[in-house]
Design an enzyme around this catalytic site. Structure first.
Site, PDB file in Angstrom:
ATOM      1  N   ASP A 147       1.217  -3.961   0.979  1.00 26.56           N
ATOM      2  CA  ASP A 147       0.854  -5.051   0.076  1.00 26.56           C
ATOM      3  C   ASP A 147       1.742  -6.251   0.388  1.00 26.56           C
ATOM      4  O   ASP A 147       2.964  -6.178   0.224  1.00 26.56           O
ATOM      5  CB  ASP A 147       1.071  -4.572  -1.362  1.00 26.56           C
ATOM      6  CG  ASP A 147       0.582  -5.583  -2.378  1.00 26.56           C
ATOM      7  OD1 ASP A 147       0.383  -6.755  -2.010  1.00 26.56           O
ATOM      8  OD2 ASP A 147       0.408  -5.189  -3.540  1.00 26.56           O
ATOM      9  N   CYS A 161      -8.740  -3.354  -2.315  1.00 19.79           N
ATOM     10  CA  CYS A 161      -7.279  -3.344  -2.475  1.00 19.79           C
ATOM     11  C   CYS A 161      -6.993  -3.435  -3.975  1.00 19.79           C
ATOM     12  O   CYS A 161      -7.894  -3.201  -4.792  1.00 19.79           O
ATOM     13  CB  CYS A 161      -6.603  -4.450  -1.674  1.00 19.79           C
ATOM     14  SG  CYS A 161      -7.043  -6.127  -2.160  1.00 19.79           S
ATOM     15  N   ARG A 164      -5.328  -8.475   0.650  1.00 22.46           N
ATOM     16  CA  ARG A 164      -5.729  -7.640   1.790  1.00 22.46           C
ATOM     17  C   ARG A 164      -7.243  -7.493   1.941  1.00 22.46           C
ATOM     18  O   ARG A 164      -7.788  -7.715   3.028  1.00 22.46           O
ATOM     19  CB  ARG A 164      -5.084  -6.247   1.665  1.00 22.46           C
ATOM     20  CG  ARG A 164      -3.583  -6.270   1.829  1.00 22.46           C
ATOM     21  CD  ARG A 164      -2.941  -4.973   1.360  1.00 22.46           C
ATOM     22  NE  ARG A 164      -3.060  -4.825  -0.086  1.00 22.46           N
ATOM     23  CZ  ARG A 164      -2.674  -3.753  -0.784  1.00 22.46           C
ATOM     24  NH1 ARG A 164      -2.161  -2.723  -0.142  1.00 22.46           N
ATOM     25  NH2 ARG A 164      -2.804  -3.726  -2.090  1.00 22.46           N
TER      26      ARG A 164
HETATM   27  P1  4NP Z   1      -3.879  -7.306  -2.868  1.00 20.42           P
HETATM   28  O1  4NP Z   1      -2.434  -7.856  -3.276  1.00 20.42           O
HETATM   29  O2  4NP Z   1      -4.038  -5.971  -3.584  1.00 20.42           O
HETATM   30  O3  4NP Z   1      -3.792  -7.148  -1.397  1.00 20.42           O
HETATM   31  O4  4NP Z   1      -4.866  -8.337  -3.323  1.00 20.42           O
HETATM   32  C1  4NP Z   1      -2.009  -7.979  -4.600  1.00 20.42           C
HETATM   33  C2  4NP Z   1      -2.309  -9.121  -5.297  1.00 20.42           C
HETATM   34  C3  4NP Z   1      -1.867  -9.262  -6.596  1.00 20.42           C
HETATM   35  C4  4NP Z   1      -1.129  -8.269  -7.195  1.00 20.42           C
HETATM   36  C5  4NP Z   1      -0.834  -7.119  -6.494  1.00 20.42           C
HETATM   37  C6  4NP Z   1      -1.290  -6.973  -5.203  1.00 20.42           C
HETATM   38  N1  4NP Z   1      -0.648  -8.426  -8.513  1.00 20.42           N
HETATM   39  O5  4NP Z   1       0.068  -7.534  -9.008  1.00 20.42           O
HETATM   40  O6  4NP Z   1      -0.934  -9.441  -9.162  1.00 20.42           O
END
Ligand code: 4NP
Length: 150
Positions: free
Chosen positions: A121, A7, A13
């Site tokens: 997300d 991800c 995720r």
């Molecule tokens: P992930 O979610 O891709 O599912 O781990 C996110 C976690 C952090 C960020 C974006 C998506 N961020 O911009 O910090």
């Protein structure tokens, strides 16, 4: 067999996907890992909301630590499952050849073949977003686990 879940941050995720798929496998010969396309959270624990929802289903993801995807992961892993279209483009842009590209798959295509649906997300949303993500990933990982344990 080695499976990598991808991800953006590797804190919401893909840690869930890693934990859920691992929980469904009873073979030591299958290795599951996860990584992010971004570097923002390297070394961090999964988001506390992902830890909590996994915990509700009896899965401990608290020992995972975020890392960034590396080109050498193409040499290690047989399948690379991404959560969304952005992850797909980011990973594909690092592929060196046809064999690398063939390893990259949208995880929800396991449930809805060729539809290229994204796991939303949940980072900026509420708890129910994480519950929703958990259920989607559980369904996809159930299918993946049956395929790879055949
Ligand atoms: P992930 O979610 O891709 O599912 O781990 C996110 C976690 C952090 C960020 C974006 C998506 N961020 O911009 O910090």
């Amino acid at each position: 067999m080695k499976i990598l879940m991808i991800c953006l941050g590797n804190i919401c995720r893909s840690p869930l996907a890693e934990g859920i798929l691992s929980s469904k496998l009873n073979s030591n010969s299958i290795f599951v890992d996860s990584a992010g396309t971004g570097a923002y959270h390297i070394g961090n624990q999964p988001d506390e909301r992902s830890i909590a929802v996994a915990n509700n289903y009896g899965i401990d993801i608290s020992k995972q630590r975020a890392r960034k995807f590396q080109v050498s992961d193409f040499d290690i892993f047989d399948s690379i499952y991404v959560m969304d279209e952005n992850n797909f483009q980011d990973i594909l842009s690092l592929a060196r050849n046809h064999q690398d590209k063939q390893k990259v798959k949208m995880i929800l295509n396991e449930i809805h073949p060729n539809k290229n649906k994204s796991v939303p997300d949940p980072y900026y949303g509420g708890e129910e977003g994480f519950e929703n993500v958990f259920r989607m990933l559980d369904e996809a990982c159930e299918i993946i686990s049956k395929k790879i344990q055949k």
